[in-house]
Design a protein around this motif. Structure first.
Motif, short mmCIF file in Angstrom:
data_model
loop_
_atom_site.label_atom_id
_atom_site.label_comp_id
_atom_site.label_asym_id
_atom_site.label_seq_id
_atom_site.Cartn_x
_atom_site.Cartn_y
_atom_site.Cartn_z
N GLY A 72 0.83 -1.21 0.00
CA GLY A 72 0.00 0.00 0.00
C GLY A 72 0.86 1.25 0.00
N GLN A 73 1.86 1.30 0.87
CA GLN A 73 2.73 2.48 0.94
C GLN A 73 3.47 2.66 -0.39
N GLY A 74 3.81 1.57 -1.02
CA GLY A 74 4.56 1.64 -2.28
C GLY A 74 3.81 2.36 -3.39
N THR A 75 2.49 2.48 -3.25
CA THR A 75 1.73 3.18 -4.30
C THR A 75 2.12 4.65 -4.40
N ALA A 76 2.69 5.21 -3.33
CA ALA A 76 3.18 6.61 -3.42
C ALA A 76 4.33 6.68 -4.43
N GLY A 77 5.21 5.69 -4.38
CA GLY A 77 6.33 5.65 -5.33
C GLY A 77 5.84 5.45 -6.76
N LEU A 78 4.82 4.63 -6.89
CA LEU A 78 4.24 4.37 -8.21
C LEU A 78 3.66 5.65 -8.82
N GLU A 79 2.86 6.36 -8.05
CA GLU A 79 2.27 7.61 -8.55
C GLU A 79 3.36 8.62 -8.89
N LEU A 80 4.36 8.70 -8.04
CA LEU A 80 5.46 9.64 -8.29
C LEU A 80 6.10 9.36 -9.65
N GLN A 81 6.32 8.09 -9.96
CA GLN A 81 6.90 7.73 -11.26
C GLN A 81 5.99 8.20 -12.40
N GLU A 82 4.70 7.91 -12.27
CA GLU A 82 3.73 8.32 -13.31
C GLU A 82 3.70 9.84 -13.47
N GLN A 83 3.64 10.53 -12.35
CA GLN A 83 3.45 11.98 -12.39
C GLN A 83 4.65 12.71 -12.98
N VAL A 84 5.85 12.20 -12.72
CA VAL A 84 7.03 12.83 -13.30
C VAL A 84 7.02 12.63 -14.81
N LEU A 85 6.65 11.46 -15.26
CA LEU A 85 6.54 11.22 -16.70
C LEU A 85 5.52 12.18 -17.33
N GLU A 86 4.38 12.34 -16.67
CA GLU A 86 3.35 13.26 -17.18
C GLU A 86 3.87 14.69 -17.25
N ALA A 87 4.55 15.12 -16.18
CA ALA A 87 5.05 16.50 -16.14
C ALA A 87 6.11 16.73 -17.19
N GLN A 88 6.97 15.75 -17.39
CA GLN A 88 8.02 15.89 -18.41
C GLN A 88 7.40 15.94 -19.80
N LYS A 89 6.33 15.18 -20.00
CA LYS A 89 5.66 15.21 -21.29
C LYS A 89 5.10 16.61 -21.56
N GLU A 90 4.55 17.21 -20.51
CA GLU A 90 3.97 18.55 -20.66
C GLU A 90 5.00 19.60 -21.03
N VAL A 91 6.12 19.57 -20.32
CA VAL A 91 7.05 20.68 -20.51
C VAL A 91 8.16 20.41 -21.52
N GLU A 92 8.41 19.17 -21.85
CA GLU A 92 9.59 18.91 -22.67
C GLU A 92 9.34 17.90 -23.77
N VAL A 93 8.29 18.14 -24.53
CA VAL A 93 7.97 17.23 -25.62
C VAL A 93 9.19 17.05 -26.53
N GLY A 94 9.49 15.82 -26.81
CA GLY A 94 10.57 15.56 -27.77
C GLY A 94 11.97 15.65 -27.18
N MET A 95 12.06 15.95 -25.87
CA MET A 95 13.40 16.06 -25.27
C MET A 95 13.92 14.69 -24.85
N GLY A 96 13.13 13.67 -25.06
CA GLY A 96 13.62 12.33 -24.78
C GLY A 96 13.73 12.01 -23.30
N ARG A 97 13.00 12.72 -22.46
CA ARG A 97 13.03 12.46 -21.02
C ARG A 97 12.42 11.10 -20.71
N LYS A 98 12.97 10.46 -19.69
CA LYS A 98 12.56 9.09 -19.44
C LYS A 98 12.13 8.88 -17.98
#
Lengths: 377, 377
Positions: free
Chosen positions: A190-216
């Motif tokens: 259950g606690q690990g879901t915080a880490g899971l969301e963090l991974q998803e949210q960083v990917l989403e934020a990078q997509k928003e601000v840096e399209v095509g910059m190849g962020r992973k």
């Protein structure tokens, strides 16, 4: 609790936990801070290293961009809501529980802090009676908060045996099921879901601000380690992703039991520390240890001093304007002040900036205590 | 400053200010709090009204949903960045300024607080030299923050004449242009952009969560009133929209000068208060008064006690987990504790819940001061 072996300790189980608890928890925001990232990316000065174990050495020069997972905005003000909901939902769905009168018998736990409120909220939400054993010396605000969610609060002395004795009485009287604060796979997942969301949210934020910059996404995550529920869950959430996971502890009065245990190759079973990181005073549990002692899952655990925790707390309150409790900032403190950690980052990143996720674990401060911490000299 | 008559005091001018400053400021988030909205929507008890001017009266019963505009997350930690950027951008575009050597002569202001940092940041961003006169007794943190943005800081005594004398010297020596903290239309219009964004953001949020529910944005906004820059700007931002605007002040030692001035039909020119709402210790300026004394633009101004400000501050820190300065919560305090205000809401809303915007003005707390405020008895 439901059978601890019902779910494997794996990323898939964290994903499954997330699906289950999602309707009950907040997807907390992820914040950034240019100022604090720049501070971490600036080598410490010789003067700053004086009086530390790294005095006279060349300061590390890592490049870090932080992503702060703000579990201080979580329900009950801490990530503990995740583990409590997951543990209770697995209990409810476990075979024979409802038919066998499990609901009527309820649940019980002992905690002076966020786990108490989390179990109180989760059980009230799922309409299961709950008994929470709290040390008599708990602050009135914490007791009131725990009661406000609907739990019946019982009092005990402060030592582990005293608390466990009251829990044993409750179980004898009511047949309630014990929901441990960290030492069970369902809580860890259950606690690990915080880490899971963090991974998803960083990917989403990078997509928003840096399209095509190849962020992973993230390169690494650092999470505080008390009983080890969050750190082990976070490590499982990153399993197989290439994201490196680190733990962080206060070093005061031996609260760095996890680090010391890893060095000795053996879990340390007793800790007696009054570190200001009061969520991190417990030794790592048996179940979390299985994950944390696996070098493939947790790369290393680092510690910081009380002064470093305090300075980092000031930074977060003053610069980011978010309220966090002292335990919350121990991961960030390691990234700012622990030269061993900073060298590892520098060595691993090979000149490329690292995206480093930091879990802010909670925001349940006692304003009187905070006042004392920062009282004018 | 550029000609104060260059822009009419109107909503259109706030919109124009917003277009101009948008690239330089944060669109700060708008937060909600179910707990605090429920608290405001619960009538006070007879016990709570004891010892207040409303003792023995029937408690008001308004229904309020709050929307908190978090200018504590604004650049320099306060809405003041808006007015400073707007004033300087209008100066830069004013006729003959560049050619006449205006840039070289720079700008000057006096402030012990957020306006100092705002002018320092805005002028550094726009590459204009700035001189900030600060009282010698300012906290080292505030002085350091002001300097860190690039301003040259000069010191003075604490009284208005002492500060003005140093400003006059600077102007004589350098020919710098004075950027007043609130008493100029350009500053007021800049601050009003916070109200404008708040209106937009509530509409957006309502669209997201309640499609087809016929929501129509805010019913009202309440903003703190010190010099009146924010309140007058907010009132202009709502002009013609049907949104009712209210002001909020501390009542301690006469800091409720705006309320008293409105009652007497005459602006009060001198205030000497040491309210904990330290951004609200100044009397309303001449220009803001033109707007605030217009009943069509500002419906009323209400005041609260120091204890009410403190209790509200605790609520925001503990429940919302965001760091705000005491001045920030005066509007929320009015909505929670001032029965005159609560009756007006109840009477006007006709049984329908009101969406009430509250501006949190800043988050630049001094942790030592905060510690003292909440030190254990």
């Amino acid at each position: 609790m439901a059978d601890p072996n019902s779910l494997p300790l794996s990323r898939a189980s964290v994903l499954s936990a997330h699906t289950l608890i999602k309707p009950y928890i907040h997807r907390t925001p992820v914040l950034t801070s240019t100022y604090i990232s720049q501070l971490a990316s600036t080598p410490r000065t010789a003067a700053e290293l004086e009086g530390t174990p790294w005095a006279g050495q060349t300061p590390a020069s890592p490049k870090i961009r932080f992503w702060f997972k703000c579990e201080n905005f979580q329900k009950v003000g801490a990530f503990k809501a995740r583990g409590a909901f997951h543990a209770l939902l697995r209990l409810v769905e476990s075979e024979g529980w409802e038919e066998g009168g499990g609901r009527e018998r309820g649940v019980v736990t002992h905690s002076s802090g966020n786990h108490a409120q989390a179990v109180s909220l989760a059980s009230a939400t799922l309409k299961i009676p709950s008994h929470i054993v709290m040390p008599r010396i708990s602050t009135p605000a914490k007791i009131a908060a725990t009661q406000s969610y609907g739990a019946s609060v019982l009092f005990s002395g402060s030592t582990a045996p005293e608390r466990e004795a009251v829990v044993a009485d409750v179980i004898k009287d009511t047949g309630a099921t014990l929901i441990p604060p960290y030492d069970h796979p369902h809580v860890m997942l259950g606690q690990g879901t915080a880490g899971l969301e963090l991974q998803e949210q960083v990917l989403e934020a990078q997509k928003e601000v840096e399209v095509g910059m190849g962020r992973k996404g993230l390169n690494a995550i650092i999470a505080p380690c008390g009983g080890g529920g969050l750190l082990s869950g976070t490590a499982l959430s990153a399993q197989g992703t290439g994201i490196v996971v680190f733990g962080a502890e206060p070093e005061f009065e031996g609260a760095d039991d996890c680090k010391r245990g890893l060095e000795a190759g053996k879990r340390i079973e007793v800790v007696k520390s009054l570190t200001i990181g009061d969520g991190l005073r417990t030794p790592v549990g048996v179940w979390p240890w299985k994950v944390i002692s696996d070098k493939k899952l947790v790369r290393g655990v680092y510690s910081v001093t009380e002064e470093q925790i305090k300075a980092t707390l000031r930074l977060v309150l003053e610069r980011m304007k978010v309220v966090v409790e002292p335990s919350s900032v121990v991961g960030l403190a390691v990234a700012l002040w622990n030269e061993d950690f900073r060298r590892v980052v520098e060595a691993e990143q090979g000149g490329e900036e690292w995206d480093l996720g930091v879990v802010f674990t909670g925001g349940n401060v006692n304003l009187e205590g905070l006042g004392k911490l920062f009282e004018a000299k």
